[in-house]
Motif scaffolding. Sequence first.
Motif, PDB file in Angstrom:
ATOM      1  N   LEU A 133       0.833  -1.206   0.000  1.00  0.00           N
ATOM      2  CA  LEU A 133       0.000   0.000   0.000  1.00  0.00           C
ATOM      3  C   LEU A 133       0.865   1.252   0.000  1.00  0.00           C
ATOM      4  O   LEU A 133       0.566   2.238  -0.686  1.00  0.00           O
ATOM      5  CB  LEU A 133      -0.941  -0.010   1.209  1.00  0.00           C
ATOM      6  CG  LEU A 133      -2.073  -1.043   1.127  1.00  0.00           C
ATOM      7  CD1 LEU A 133      -2.845  -1.089   2.448  1.00  0.00           C
ATOM      8  CD2 LEU A 133      -3.030  -0.715  -0.018  1.00  0.00           C
ATOM      9  N   ASP A 134       1.940   1.211   0.777  1.00  0.00           N
ATOM     10  CA  ASP A 134       2.837   2.370   0.792  1.00  0.00           C
ATOM     11  C   ASP A 134       3.401   2.654  -0.597  1.00  0.00           C
ATOM     12  O   ASP A 134       3.439   3.801  -1.057  1.00  0.00           O
ATOM     13  CB  ASP A 134       3.999   2.123   1.768  1.00  0.00           C
ATOM     14  CG  ASP A 134       3.557   2.130   3.217  1.00  0.00           C
ATOM     15  OD1 ASP A 134       2.327   2.206   3.462  1.00  0.00           O
ATOM     16  OD2 ASP A 134       4.415   2.049   4.108  1.00  0.00           O
ATOM     17  N   LEU A 142       0.692   4.103  -2.834  1.00  0.00           N
ATOM     18  CA  LEU A 142       0.412   5.497  -2.485  1.00  0.00           C
ATOM     19  C   LEU A 142       1.517   6.402  -3.029  1.00  0.00           C
ATOM     20  O   LEU A 142       1.246   7.450  -3.637  1.00  0.00           O
ATOM     21  CB  LEU A 142       0.295   5.654  -0.965  1.00  0.00           C
ATOM     22  CG  LEU A 142      -0.129   7.056  -0.520  1.00  0.00           C
ATOM     23  CD1 LEU A 142      -1.562   7.356  -0.943  1.00  0.00           C
ATOM     24  CD2 LEU A 142       0.003   7.236   0.978  1.00  0.00           C
ATOM     25  N   THR A 191       7.674  -2.129  11.546  1.00  0.00           N
ATOM     26  CA  THR A 191       6.631  -1.148  11.848  1.00  0.00           C
ATOM     27  C   THR A 191       5.747  -0.987  10.615  1.00  0.00           C
ATOM     28  O   THR A 191       6.256  -0.766   9.510  1.00  0.00           O
ATOM     29  CB  THR A 191       7.269   0.225  12.152  1.00  0.00           C
ATOM     30  OG1 THR A 191       8.207   0.038  13.202  1.00  0.00           O
ATOM     31  CG2 THR A 191       6.207   1.245  12.525  1.00  0.00           C
ATOM     32  N   LYS A 192       4.450  -1.098  10.817  1.00  0.00           N
ATOM     33  CA  LYS A 192       3.559  -0.940   9.664  1.00  0.00           C
ATOM     34  C   LYS A 192       3.713   0.468   9.069  1.00  0.00           C
ATOM     35  O   LYS A 192       3.813   1.452   9.787  1.00  0.00           O
ATOM     36  CB  LYS A 192       2.101  -1.176  10.082  1.00  0.00           C
ATOM     37  CG  LYS A 192       1.766  -2.661  10.114  1.00  0.00           C
ATOM     38  CD  LYS A 192       0.347  -2.899  10.607  1.00  0.00           C
ATOM     39  CE  LYS A 192      -0.677  -2.441   9.588  1.00  0.00           C
ATOM     40  NZ  LYS A 192      -2.065  -2.739  10.071  1.00  0.00           N
ATOM     41  N   HIS A 193       3.696   0.539   7.757  1.00  0.00           N
ATOM     42  CA  HIS A 193       3.798   1.814   7.029  1.00  0.00           C
ATOM     43  C   HIS A 193       5.032   2.619   7.402  1.00  0.00           C
ATOM     44  O   HIS A 193       5.009   3.853   7.348  1.00  0.00           O
ATOM     45  CB  HIS A 193       2.543   2.665   7.253  1.00  0.00           C
ATOM     46  CG  HIS A 193       1.289   1.962   6.877  1.00  0.00           C
ATOM     47  ND1 HIS A 193       1.067   1.455   5.621  1.00  0.00           N
ATOM     48  CD2 HIS A 193       0.182   1.640   7.611  1.00  0.00           C
ATOM     49  CE1 HIS A 193      -0.121   0.868   5.580  1.00  0.00           C
ATOM     50  NE2 HIS A 193      -0.662   0.950   6.777  1.00  0.00           N
ATOM     51  N   LEU A 253       6.009   5.221   4.758  1.00  0.00           N
ATOM     52  CA  LEU A 253       5.212   6.451   4.753  1.00  0.00           C
ATOM     53  C   LEU A 253       5.605   7.353   5.903  1.00  0.00           C
ATOM     54  O   LEU A 253       5.692   8.578   5.752  1.00  0.00           O
ATOM     55  CB  LEU A 253       3.718   6.128   4.883  1.00  0.00           C
ATOM     56  CG  LEU A 253       3.058   5.468   3.697  1.00  0.00           C
ATOM     57  CD1 LEU A 253       1.543   5.566   3.841  1.00  0.00           C
ATOM     58  CD2 LEU A 253       3.500   6.120   2.393  1.00  0.00           C
ATOM     59  N   LEU A 254       5.808   6.735   7.050  1.00  0.00           N
ATOM     60  CA  LEU A 254       6.138   7.536   8.232  1.00  0.00           C
ATOM     61  C   LEU A 254       7.448   8.273   8.008  1.00  0.00           C
ATOM     62  O   LEU A 254       7.579   9.459   8.324  1.00  0.00           O
ATOM     63  CB  LEU A 254       6.234   6.633   9.459  1.00  0.00           C
ATOM     64  CG  LEU A 254       4.914   5.931   9.791  1.00  0.00           C
ATOM     65  CD1 LEU A 254       5.107   4.994  10.975  1.00  0.00           C
ATOM     66  CD2 LEU A 254       3.822   6.947  10.096  1.00  0.00           C
TER      67      LEU A 254
END
Lengths: 291, 291, 291, 291, 291, 291
Positions: free
Chosen positions: B46-47, B50, B271-273, B276-277
């Motif tokens: 998903l990252d 996006l 760590t999820k995402h 993105l973080l």
Amino acid sequence: MNGLIEKANVLIEALPYIRTFFGRTFVIKYGGNAMIDDELKKSVMLDLILLKYVGVDPVLVHGGGPAINEMMGKLGKKPTFVSGLRVTDEETMEIAEMVLAGKVNKEIVSLISKYGGKAVGLSGKDGNMIIARKKVVVGEDNQEIDLGHVGEVEKINPQVIRILSKEGFIPVISSIGVGYQGESYNINADSVAGELAIALEAAKLILLTDVEGIYEHPDDPKTLISALHIEQARKLVASGNISAGMIPKVEACIRAVENGVARTHIIDGRTKHSMLLEIFTDKGIGTMVVA
Amino acid sequence: MNGLIEKANVLIEALPYIRTFFGRTFVIKYGGNAMIDDELKKSVMLDLILLKYVGVDPVLVHGGGPAINEMMGKLGKKPTFVSGLRVTDEETMEIAEMVLAGKVNKEIVSLISKYGGKAVGLSGKDGNMIIARKKVVVGEDNQEIDLGHVGEVEKINPQVIRILSKEGFIPVISSIGVGYQGESYNINADSVAGELAIALEAAKLILLTDVEGIYEHPDDPKTLISALHIEQARKLVASGNISAGMIPKVEACIRAVENGVARTHIIDGRTKHSMLLEIFTDKGIGTMVVA
Amino acid sequence: MNGLIEKANVLIEALPYIRTFFGRTFVIKYGGNAMIDDELKKSVMLDLILLKYVGVDPVLVHGGGPAINEMMGKLGKKPTFVSGLRVTDEETMEIAEMVLAGKVNKEIVSLISKYGGKAVGLSGKDGNMIIARKKVVVGEDNQEIDLGHVGEVEKINPQVIRILSKEGFIPVISSIGVGYQGESYNINADSVAGELAIALEAAKLILLTDVEGIYEHPDDPKTLISALHIEQARKLVASGNISAGMIPKVEACIRAVENGVARTHIIDGRTKHSMLLEIFTDKGIGTMVVA
Amino acid sequence: MNGLIEKANVLIEALPYIRTFFGRTFVIKYGGNAMIDDELKKSVMLDLILLKYVGVDPVLVHGGGPAINEMMGKLGKKPTFVSGLRVTDEETMEIAEMVLAGKVNKEIVSLISKYGGKAVGLSGKDGNMIIARKKVVVGEDNQEIDLGHVGEVEKINPQVIRILSKEGFIPVISSIGVGYQGESYNINADSVAGELAIALEAAKLILLTDVEGIYEHPDDPKTLISALHIEQARKLVASGNISAGMIPKVEACIRAVENGVARTHIIDGRTKHSMLLEIFTDKGIGTMVVA
Amino acid sequence: MNGLIEKANVLIEALPYIRTFFGRTFVIKYGGNAMIDDELKKSVMLDLILLKYVGVDPVLVHGGGPAINEMMGKLGKKPTFVSGLRVTDEETMEIAEMVLAGKVNKEIVSLISKYGGKAVGLSGKDGNMIIARKKVVVGEDNQEIDLGHVGEVEKINPQVIRILSKEGFIPVISSIGVGYQGESYNINADSVAGELAIALEAAKLILLTDVEGIYEHPDDPKTLISALHIEQARKLVASGNISAGMIPKVEACIRAVENGVARTHIIDGRTKHSMLLEIFTDKGIGTMVVA
Amino acid sequence: MNGLIEKANVLIEALPYIRTFFGRTFVIKYGGNAMIDDELKKSVMLDLILLKYVGVDPVLVHGGGPAINEMMGKLGKKPTFVSGLRVTDEETMEIAEMVLAGKVNKEIVSLISKYGGKAVGLSGKDGNMIIARKKVVVGEDNQEIDLGHVGEVEKINPQVIRILSKEGFIPVISSIGVGYQGESYNINADSVAGELAIALEAAKLILLTDVEGIYEHPDDPKTLISALHIEQARKLVASGNISAGMIPKVEACIRAVENGVARTHIIDGRTKHSMLLEIFTDKGIGTMVVA
């Protein structure tokens, strides 16, 4: 770290919407408190810029009644309205055009630039974009009332908007039309937004207002309607059970839906980032008018 | 409604980063737990998608040691390592290539597709993309050790990646190189990612690992380093005060920074995402190696 | 000098064919001995490269039954077939995919590169190229037989092939399909080639086999059929007077011809440069199936 | 079948040359017997068309001395030559231009079309392509001799050729130049070919003649020189040990090589397909002049 | 200063015509005195160049009867005509082609260049532009008369003209056609111009002649017709009340008008800048044939 | 007919100028009587449109002092000037911007449209086109004088102009600049025109005024200077022997010439079609300032 992950989830929640609207045009009518309050202004500009970066082509349409009234006041002229339409003599037209195209429009362009976007301000005269005709208004006595330069859209030439959108600019458009003789017309901005949405084959028409949306009972906020079919919308208008200011908005939505704009929204411009919330969250806000 | 506004704020917080990285390439080394845990896998895909939609061109590089070991086990072969490098005889090379390019790579491609993106899987042989040479490894006795098909990057031909990125695909690349005689090479995926970042003039190199980042003292999580200058990074490697698995990562970062990649990151793939973080929040995570 | 002039005449003999096929796509199913014998391999690769240079866009489709069997053997699994179709449980599918996409495919890519061409290897998962569904197989008792991951083509997305062909690459495609849930399917390569020929509006479909072509009487080489109309081809299949392995080939040809591929050929891959001979000489070889 | 395989081998032998010259320009000077004999004419046209299809951009330059002489004869004028140059008074110039641009040129264009190619005939006046100046010729008495409209190339404007080549046409060019006042000049076609090769950054300049190539001893066919360095070529010209007609050819090659044309060839136009043989076979024919 | 303002007014008078014809093609048949008198020649060339600069794409078609006659005379051949058509045996055809394509055409190209334009001369053979067939001529005795190489247009391939026009050149075209066997045809230039106008979807066909236009009574200059509908034009031709030389012109106009060319003009080439006057002044000159 | 030929001659006289300026940009400062008198307005608009059609890209810059004064009067504000610069407090700035961008600009756009052209009106805020800084003005006492929002050009971003010009529009630009904080600046229109000419690499800068040009002796019309070298121009400014209003014009010309604009002109906007006369006639008018 949990907070961070929440943030990431929000971005991810937006993804399907980004995918759906990638490369599509949104026409947004900007008005009300969102044009007055500094925080709201900033929030609208950031929303527009974000839309542009995630692949949407936003087109902003604005009116500016209060600013016109203020300038008329300074010039010693008293605004008059008939059936909610501004009586627009030659001098009023000149003031309206100056205020909209010379002041309000350029302030918006400057704000978008300040917050990191690229914008170009246009009136309906630029590129002969909004061809207008005199609006025929009939009074209760069935006699035509002459409201001067009050117009309605005759034809949209969207070429300039397309060019500027494609080159990365956000077009900002004053609701001024031009007649075949070069004369100026003052047109309702909701209506201009609707016609532009049709001409641009927009995916969405979004009207920012100062209420939460359409209410089943105008005085009861608990009766907010989330989704309204155009059939129902027509009945609501006919019923008279709707505020005067809301009528042109609902009519703009109906016409847009009838002419191929899949989704039209009346949302609350007093809420920060209301546009983003409508577009990028699963729940949406305000009232959606659809086929 | 407050929750909604929070959401909008998160999107807006991402805006300056989106603007900065619009049209730029990110090379991401994918590995560790993020390649095993289903939730993490989904989160990485998903990252990536996006990123693609907000105008970044992500390029994913993967290895797959555990999957190679597993297949070797099934085939009755025992993996052997010298100085952390897999001894790669002809048969092992064939297994590695099959597992990486035929299984791991296509699973990733399929996952990206499942979550709504468009991907194409490639190995270094496709379009002669990763030209490799045999890696010279010298033992403690100063004698060259023959590790078979262990290679290092000689030259990158990025044409295929550029074409596919431009056409809207996310390239997914197995860390297999090809020699001038057409022979296969098994190359460290961190190193491949670093060289691709250089060849593609990437704005970021991101290495996903199973630790939070680089620690000043490997055993003390409180000593996580947020930003590391390449000078310090070199000293850290020289000091021996760094885990064996981290060395190729830090070296890939150093080489990338030296060759024009402005920002390189070692972040926690557990760590999820996390991607993105790192990219879209003001704080960032993991360890950044910069000039 | 006479020898030289002979050579020139051969080039000139090819000219009308070059002209006819300039800018057109050929889909070639590669298999049999031509995939095993080193001289034949080289000959196929050179033929492909020559086609590319004279303006044809060749697309290579391959299976790899023997290599799958061999790997299954190494892993202690025994290949089983029902009506000529490989029973493909989860584990077999994984092996098949690894062998086809990770080994056979990349070897071909590497060979093309070695002989001077540019190739990119793809499976049906890349770019969601070959969408597949489970193949329904009905036994003699009219009961459906579950063959696991045996699939058939549901839809072709030819975008990746088109992009790579246009940019000068020869696409090399493993006959692996992907279901709407991301699951893998093992599809007959002749059939994949036929469907790709249709989707790419190919000028020719060429199937390389280990026989000279189609015989009127399977056991009598003197009864080789040069040209076969699809009507006759259908009768031949119905008659049972045709070898089991030949049936999917003839059916692929029939479907391709019915869907706009003007010429389809079953030719002998054991003959060096059989492709060139079919295409560029006045006589042609093998059996042509046409409307 | 053996014969067929021989044919395929010939095509394959051509492959490395096709690869090398793909997308490059060849300038060919057409003349001598190859312009008279019908079989040879056909052979040249087919060679040009084949070159075009395999990705080379051939540009044909022609003179036409015999045809000019013939027309002069019909008109009762006697051709005169000084040092091998045609004395070109006004009337002779007019005849030369008519014959070259109106007859010889259009015949070639028509032939190319007949054999399946697309050609456009041009003279140096078209698109102001060959700007010429009067050639200064000095006699043995050191006095300038006035040869009338004999010219030499001042400047090449290759735009028209580039446009037509890119659009799939073979440009066919008469060796007529135009002065700054619009006056016509008769220029040696070998020299025009050489200058065009330089201006077009051609990969090859090929001059078709009626001898096998350059001989070490003009009268001894066994002394044919395969490759000649420009140093040697200069000495050969200086030595006088070279036929008069060969001098402008050798000089055109020397100038072309000095100005970036890698390979220049003087080949025997009396041999069918001599161009193809030179280009596409391992042995080559005639004399090559190189740096 | 008054004189200057007059000049400006002339430019401004041209503006609406420039606007109307911007980006459109005009086909002009050049002939008569305008091809002989030096001042008139210059005037035509300047007109063409001006048209090109103001956004029109002029295409010039020329014949050259007098020049052919002259050359025939020099060669001792006597021109013969039947029903106004030149009897064209093999030798005459060769002379006509040389004179038109090699002399007249290149002189025009050179003149355009001299006055500051860019031109390319073409015959109908170039790019296979004018495909012709033998014209069947029937005598008074209803027997077919063999006029040799007299042809008529079978098909126009306008690709070369389009390419050259787009790249800024003025195409100059000799009225020579080519048969399917490569044979040459001598075609009436008015007719070629008309067919080109149709194939190029020209906005105007302009035929330059040596009379003021079409007269109602051929002998009475006061009966000049300004505008003629094709119905009337057909009657005029049928009436016989029109000069022989004018018939192919009127017929070319009729055919062009019937096939989509909006305006066709027969104007007086003896008047300087007659083309400009027709196009850019409010009054126009000559006779216009329209639907 | 003589009159007609005269007309044609005028068009032909324009040809060399059209050729010279084809594809080039002209920046025109519009002001003075030419902005007031209806006939002159029309004449300027027609000139612009003609320029556009003959391949020039005109860019119009306007101020509007009288209109600002008038609106200030209506609003009860008295215009004040220091050294010829308008003291521009916040309120004056707002009025100036409204009048220029909202009234004057849109009137011009509308007029161009009325006479057949396509225009888009912009202020310096649109597309961040004119970045400005506060102008430092020093009084006679060497003290800085605060004139409020009087600015000068810091940087030009010509992207929007380029895009619109290329797409066939005539950009019409109000002399409003924008500071880095989004604040508005009132800038001298001559100076804006000069800077735009530099940024757009214009071929000409044309300033329309209400005098014939620059006089050697301001009071003696017989001393009109036709051509002025920048050296002389500098001396003239230094001499004080030049009218106050002319100084910024001359300085704009000097700066433009110094920065690559080959020709700059100060011409009499009171003469109809003065622009055309300057550009397209052999004599030219007004004063030209050159290097």
